[in-house]
Design an enzyme around this catalytic site. Structure first.
Site, mmCIF file in Angstrom:
data_model
loop_
_atom_site.group_PDB
_atom_site.id
_atom_site.type_symbol
_atom_site.label_atom_id
_atom_site.label_comp_id
_atom_site.label_asym_id
_atom_site.label_seq_id
_atom_site.Cartn_x
_atom_site.Cartn_y
_atom_site.Cartn_z
ATOM 1 N N LYS A 1 29.462 47.939 54.371
ATOM 2 C CA LYS A 1 29.925 48.531 53.107
ATOM 3 C C LYS A 1 31.227 49.298 53.320
ATOM 4 C CE LYS A 1 28.029 52.595 51.669
ATOM 5 N NZ LYS A 1 29.029 53.646 51.404
ATOM 6 N N ASN A 2 31.250 50.123 54.369
ATOM 7 C CA ASN A 2 32.393 51.021 54.551
ATOM 8 C C ASN A 2 33.645 50.294 55.023
ATOM 9 O OD1 ASN A 2 30.715 52.997 53.693
ATOM 10 N ND2 ASN A 2 30.555 54.078 55.662
ATOM 11 N N ARG B 1 32.326 58.015 45.836
ATOM 12 C CA ARG B 1 33.379 58.727 46.552
ATOM 13 C C ARG B 1 34.532 57.782 46.925
ATOM 14 N NH1 ARG B 1 35.634 63.461 48.788
ATOM 15 N NH2 ARG B 1 36.518 62.927 50.792
ATOM 16 N N CYS C 1 27.703 60.394 46.875
ATOM 17 C CA CYS C 1 26.426 60.952 47.293
ATOM 18 C C CYS C 1 26.459 62.475 47.297
ATOM 19 C CB CYS C 1 26.092 60.473 48.709
ATOM 20 S SG CYS C 1 25.263 58.894 48.752
ATOM 21 N N ARG D 1 32.896 67.460 49.492
ATOM 22 C CA ARG D 1 33.649 66.315 50.001
ATOM 23 C C ARG D 1 35.071 66.452 49.468
ATOM 24 N NH1 ARG D 1 29.824 61.050 50.119
ATOM 25 N NH2 ARG D 1 31.120 60.498 51.889
ATOM 26 N N ASP E 1 25.918 59.311 59.206
ATOM 27 C CA ASP E 1 25.180 58.367 58.362
ATOM 28 C C ASP E 1 23.872 57.896 59.005
ATOM 29 O OD1 ASP E 1 27.111 58.577 56.440
ATOM 30 O OD2 ASP E 1 28.001 56.606 56.762
ATOM 31 N N ARG F 1 22.926 51.299 46.962
ATOM 32 C CA ARG F 1 24.371 51.500 47.154
ATOM 33 C C ARG F 1 24.820 51.023 48.533
ATOM 34 N NH1 ARG F 1 26.296 57.256 46.175
ATOM 35 N NH2 ARG F 1 28.156 56.115 46.762
HETATM 36 C C1 UD1 Z 1 33.197 58.040 55.123
HETATM 37 C C2 UD1 Z 1 32.058 57.084 54.924
HETATM 38 C C3 UD1 Z 1 30.736 57.828 54.900
HETATM 39 C C4 UD1 Z 1 30.578 58.682 56.158
HETATM 40 C C5 UD1 Z 1 31.812 59.546 56.377
HETATM 41 C C6 UD1 Z 1 31.791 60.286 57.700
HETATM 42 C C7 UD1 Z 1 33.047 55.328 53.612
HETATM 43 C C8 UD1 Z 1 33.101 54.603 52.317
HETATM 44 N N1 UD1 Z 1 32.235 56.380 53.679
HETATM 45 O O1 UD1 Z 1 33.197 58.935 54.028
HETATM 46 O O2 UD1 Z 1 29.680 56.882 54.827
HETATM 47 O O3 UD1 Z 1 29.471 59.516 56.011
HETATM 48 O O4 UD1 Z 1 33.010 58.736 56.353
HETATM 49 O O5 UD1 Z 1 31.643 59.396 58.743
HETATM 50 O O6 UD1 Z 1 33.676 54.935 54.574
HETATM 51 N N2 UD1 Z 1 37.329 66.159 54.471
HETATM 52 C C9 UD1 Z 1 38.178 67.177 54.122
HETATM 53 N N3 UD1 Z 1 39.294 66.858 53.404
HETATM 54 C C10 UD1 Z 1 39.587 65.594 53.003
HETATM 55 C C11 UD1 Z 1 38.707 64.558 53.383
HETATM 56 C C12 UD1 Z 1 37.577 64.874 54.120
HETATM 57 O O7 UD1 Z 1 37.941 68.336 54.439
HETATM 58 O O8 UD1 Z 1 40.602 65.379 52.338
HETATM 59 C C13 UD1 Z 1 36.095 66.479 55.238
HETATM 60 C C14 UD1 Z 1 34.831 66.133 54.450
HETATM 61 O O9 UD1 Z 1 34.483 67.176 53.564
HETATM 62 C C15 UD1 Z 1 33.829 65.946 55.549
HETATM 63 C C16 UD1 Z 1 34.676 65.335 56.689
HETATM 64 O O10 UD1 Z 1 36.026 65.629 56.361
HETATM 65 O O11 UD1 Z 1 33.327 67.180 55.973
HETATM 66 C C17 UD1 Z 1 34.516 63.850 56.880
HETATM 67 O O12 UD1 Z 1 34.777 63.193 55.657
HETATM 68 P P1 UD1 Z 1 35.431 61.751 55.587
HETATM 69 O O13 UD1 Z 1 35.596 61.219 56.962
HETATM 70 O O14 UD1 Z 1 36.631 61.816 54.719
HETATM 71 O O15 UD1 Z 1 34.300 60.949 54.840
HETATM 72 P P2 UD1 Z 1 34.464 59.853 53.729
HETATM 73 O O16 UD1 Z 1 35.691 59.052 53.972
HETATM 74 O O17 UD1 Z 1 34.214 60.456 52.416
#
Ligand code: UD1
Length: 423
Positions: A22-23, A93, A117, A122, A307, A399
């Site tokens: 998915k990711n 997201r 989720c 986030r 995850d 999902r």
């Molecule tokens: C992706 C994955 C999700 C997984 C996560 C962490 C997809 C579609 N989803 O989510 O399944 O759980 O990586 O491995 O690929 N953060 C900030 N600022 C930002 C962006 C992120 O502070 O602008 C923080 C988030 O709050 C969180 C951490 O960084 O604490 C990791 O988030 P991120 O790696 O961005 O996760 P996603 O891309 O949302």
């Protein structure tokens, strides 16, 4: 409102092919926006999140069509609309990762904050910082929308404080058609980032370094189309491995990359499961009770994946001894604990650390999936529990897992899916 009815206590066994990731599928679909042509993606998991991404792309002007169950053709020749409506943005997201490619393609994007989720804060500050450094003017509007504008993005140096997966993807995609070279330091190193790089390069981009701690993107004028097969889903694979471990099963997963699951496999071995890997398959044999683990701390790849944290919590709930599990990535990712406690688990929480005292058995009852991986954890707990468990909220599980009940039925689990209102 779907639900699973699971009678626990049956060892799962057999061979199963792992679904596409998915990711990986979501950003690669979004990357098609940069291409003026028709790309074909194979091994795409047919999930609700993938459907939402398809709807967003259709809204932008893409033609999206399935052939069979896992091949998706995406024709972005006529993409001309950078306005994504709130009801689509809120559904997941990952909707936010269309901003980079839409900006690169159209120079103007209007979106709302993303949904997704309920696993804690986030933020999107790193996405905004990166896109702004590339030259986007970002204007929040009173109606909750954010507007991005840039006639031409320009390559630059971008340092990420946190190796955010989504921010890395957004910046990579915005940078591929920017003028000049972009360097992302401390990017996410997940296999899905490597898959995105591979697809972008097939389209004609010049991206290198994915999987390492620096990604370099040399801007090109335009991108063509390509055919690409999505990598296997390491989290779906990991979930099935944990299910096999908990039920004392013997399962072989095919179409998987064992190297993407190194830490998960190491932890399962520590818990007493026997695991053999070959180039594209993993066999797990679990006999009797699992052992506790001293310490699991979630971390960006190649660390222990957040995850997989809920699924391991479910397994450790009946392991012999005390386990300590710390969630470092998301601040609200312990919602499954209350539900596991309803089944008899002994888990205490101190801030972001859970202390799990293994009990003899969990007992079937009614539980609710509050998010995708929490749902997977409850299914695992139910498979190992005594009696019947009803898991409500299967839409969350849909999902990320392609008909999880069918996958588990193939492996001999006692699981039924019922649609409709609460019983
Ligand atoms: C992706 C994955 C999700 C997984 C996560 C962490 C997809 C579609 N989803 O989510 O399944 O759980 O990586 O491995 O690929 N953060 C900030 N600022 C930002 C962006 C992120 O502070 O602008 C923080 C988030 O709050 C969180 C951490 O960084 O604490 C990791 O988030 P991120 O790696 O961005 O996760 P996603 O891309 O949302």
């Amino acid at each position: 409102m779907g639900r699973y009815i699971i009678r626990g206590g049956r060892a799962i066994s057999g061979t199963l092919s792992v679904q596409g990731a998915k990711n990986s599928a979501l950003p690669i679909m979004a990357a098609c926006i940069l291409s003026t042509g028709k790309s074909v993606l194979d091994n795409v998991p047919r999930l609700t999140d993938v459907q939402v991404m398809a709807e967003i792309m259709q809204m932008a002007g893409a033609k999206v069509a399935w052939t069979g169950n896992s091949t998706l053709s995406i024709d972005c020749t006529d993409v001309d609309n950078g306005d994504v409506p709130e009801h689509l943005m809120r559904r997941m997201r990952s909707s936010f990762i269309v901003v980079g490619p839409l900006l690169g393609r159209l120079g103007r994007v209007r979106v709302t904050y993303p949904g997704g989720c309920a696993i804690g804060t986030r933020a999107i500050d790193l996405h905004l910082m990166g896109l702004s450094k590339l030259g986007a003017r970002i204007t929040p509007t009173n109606s909750g929308y954010i507007e991005f504008q840039a006639e031409k993005l320009r390559g630059t140096q971008i340092d990420l404080d946190i190796p955010s997966v989504g921010a890395t993807e957004n910046i990579m995609m915005a940078a591929v058609t920017a003028q000049g070279t972009t360097v992302i330091s401390n990017p996410a190193r997940e296999p899905e980032i490597v898959d995105l790089q591979c697809f972008l390069n097939k389209l004609g981009a010049k991206v290198s370094g994915a999987g390492s701690d620096v990604i370099v993107i040399e801007g090109v004028e335009s991108l063509g189309a390509a055919r690409h097969s999505i990598i296997p889903d390491r989290i779906a694979a990991g979930t099935l491995l944990v299910a096999a471990a908990v039920t004392g099963g013997d399962v072989t997963l095919t179409d998987v990359v064992p190297g993407h699951l190194s830490v998960v496999i190491a932890k399962l071995r520590e818990m007493g499961a026997e695991i053999e890997t070959q180039a594209n398959s993993i066999r797990i044999v679990s006999r009797g009770k699992l052992q506790s683990v001293n310490k699991i701390v979630t971390a960006p790849y190649p660390g222990f994946p957040t995850d997989m944290q809920p699924q391991f919590m479910a397994a450790l709930a009946t392991a012999r001894g005390v386990s300590v599990l710390t969630e470092k990535i998301f601040d609200g990712r312990f919602k499954h604990i209350d539900e596991l406690r309803r089944m008899g688990a002994n888990i205490s929480v101190d801030n972001r650390t859970a202390i799990i005292r293994g009990v003899e058995t969990l007992y079937g009852t009614n539980v609710v999936a509050t998010d995708l991986r929490a749902g997977a954890a409850l299914v695992i707990a139910a498979l190992g529990a005594q009696g019947v468990t009803v898991v409500e909220g299967v839409s969350h599980i849909d999902r990320g897992y392609v008909a999880l009940e069918q996958q588990l039925l193939t492996l001999g689990a006692d699981i039924t899916r019922r649609e409709g209102e609460w019983a």
